[in-house]
Design a protein around this motif. Structure first.
Motif, mmCIF file in Angstrom:
data_model
loop_
_atom_site.group_PDB
_atom_site.id
_atom_site.type_symbol
_atom_site.label_atom_id
_atom_site.label_comp_id
_atom_site.label_asym_id
_atom_site.label_seq_id
_atom_site.Cartn_x
_atom_site.Cartn_y
_atom_site.Cartn_z
ATOM 1 N N LEU A 66 12.542 -5.694 -3.861
ATOM 2 C CA LEU A 66 12.973 -5.290 -4.759
ATOM 3 C C LEU A 66 14.157 -5.838 -5.421
ATOM 4 N N GLU A 67 15.188 -6.825 -5.634
ATOM 5 C CA GLU A 67 16.226 -6.893 -5.873
ATOM 6 C C GLU A 67 16.936 -7.120 -7.422
ATOM 7 N N GLY A 68 17.972 -6.234 -7.289
ATOM 8 C CA GLY A 68 18.466 -6.194 -9.124
ATOM 9 C C GLY A 68 19.835 -6.541 -9.112
ATOM 10 N N ASN A 69 21.039 -6.606 -9.981
ATOM 11 C CA ASN A 69 22.042 -7.029 -9.962
ATOM 12 C C ASN A 69 22.952 -5.492 -9.008
ATOM 13 N N ASN A 70 23.265 -5.855 -7.997
ATOM 14 C CA ASN A 70 23.898 -5.274 -7.423
ATOM 15 C C ASN A 70 23.574 -4.453 -6.776
ATOM 16 N N SER A 71 21.422 -4.414 -6.017
ATOM 17 C CA SER A 71 21.119 -3.114 -5.750
ATOM 18 C C SER A 71 19.913 -3.945 -5.630
ATOM 19 N N GLY A 72 19.358 -3.084 -4.152
ATOM 20 C CA GLY A 72 17.846 -3.531 -3.356
ATOM 21 C C GLY A 72 17.627 -2.714 -2.786
ATOM 22 N N TYR A 117 19.582 -4.812 3.092
ATOM 23 C CA TYR A 117 19.432 -6.313 2.792
ATOM 24 C C TYR A 117 19.544 -7.170 4.477
ATOM 25 N N GLU A 125 12.545 -6.817 -14.106
ATOM 26 C CA GLU A 125 13.752 -6.076 -14.119
ATOM 27 C C GLU A 125 14.298 -6.732 -12.506
ATOM 28 N N GLY A 126 13.885 -7.818 -12.195
ATOM 29 C CA GLY A 126 14.831 -8.738 -10.974
ATOM 30 C C GLY A 126 13.587 -9.086 -10.007
ATOM 31 N N SER A 127 14.080 -9.873 -9.212
ATOM 32 C CA SER A 127 13.258 -10.786 -7.776
ATOM 33 C C SER A 127 12.505 -9.250 -7.181
#
Length: 273
Positions: free
Chosen positions: A225-231, A89, A208-210
């Motif tokens: 790509l950003e999901g729950n606690n991951s990027g 990030y 699935e994410g932003s």
């Protein structure tokens, strides 16, 4: 103790703290005198000098003014705030800071558009326990990112907001009302367009994410790509192009910027405390 990063080098935050201490001592000021001149608490200023806390941008602007250092401290602060983010990030933020074109799809109110109080609520609800100091540093770092919207010239920004982002209010009605009002106000900026993707648009390829798409002045581009606690940061031309097509499909399915503004203004009225 000098703060160092994972590679063993002195962190930008440590450099900033050391410079704050050096400047104050060189000026012959006590912490009490500095607190009087800046209207910031002396304990808080001391914690900045020891590297225990990361300030918000206005604090650095005030200290640059007191010390007559131009934008030296602001510049160091911009580097230091990156220490608050994870590696991938942090790299994305470095691209974001120099992007001339931004295209984003968000399932929650993006950090770039959050008010201070909403950011505090959002960060405090993270699954991992967070201390008061960590919370305030996270808020400062998040608000610091918003500075890029005020560059001259500012980046061209288009954000597709999933309707879910506008239907999950903060626990405090006043905080949520202020956040919705902020979205309406920001959408009126000439370099900004916000489109709302209604639930009625149905399923789509980015559920699935932003997603963030960034273009730099030299024509290079990245996707994040950003999901729950991951990027995941993507720099390959073909991959970025693939996600651009997915973004374009969402843009076509979303309300126009004008209709989105009407939709958000109605939400503001519906949520007036």
């Amino acid at each position: 103790m000098v703060e160092r990063n994972s590679e063993g080098r002195e962190s930008a935050r440590g450099v900033l703290a050391g410079e704050l201490l050096r400047l104050r001592e060189a000026s012959g000021r006590s912490l009490a005198k500095l607190a009087e001149e800046t209207n910031y608490d002396r304990t808080y200023l001391n914690r900045l000098e020891t590297g225990e806390r990361l300030s918000k941008l206005p604090v650095m602007e005030a200290l640059d003014k007191v010390y007559g250092t131009g934008e030296l401290l602001v510049g160091l602060w911009k580097l230091a705030r990156l220490d608050a983010f994870k590696d991938k990030y942090r790299l994305f933020m470095q691209f974001e800071a120099k992007a001339t074109i931004m295209r984003k799809y968000a399932m929650v109110v993006p950090g770039l558009l959050q008010t201070e109080e909403f950011a505090r609520v959002a960060l405090s609800l993270a699954p991992r326990p967070i201390s008061p100091d960590e919370l305030e540093e996270g808020v400062a770092a998040r608000l610091g990112r918003q500075e890029l919207l005020h560059r001259n010239p500012p980046p061209n920004v288009r954000i597709i907001l999933d309707e879910s982002a506008l239907r999950r209010p903060a626990p405090d009605a006043k905080i949520w009302y202020d956040q919705l009002t902020r979205l309406v106000d920001v959408a009126e900026a000439p370099n900004m367009a916000i489109q709302v993707l209604r639930f009625s648009a149905g399923v789509h390829g980015l559920m699935e994410g932003s997603l963030s798409l960034l273009w730099m002045a030299d024509g290079s581009s990245v996707a994040y790509l950003e999901g729950n606690n991951s990027g995941d940061l993507l720099e390959g031309t073909e991959e970025v192009a693939r996600y651009r097509l997915a973004y374009d499909r969402l843009r076509d399915a979303a309300l126009t910027p004008q209709d989105s503004a009407v939709f958000m203004r109605q939400l503001v009225e519906d949520n007036r405390p």
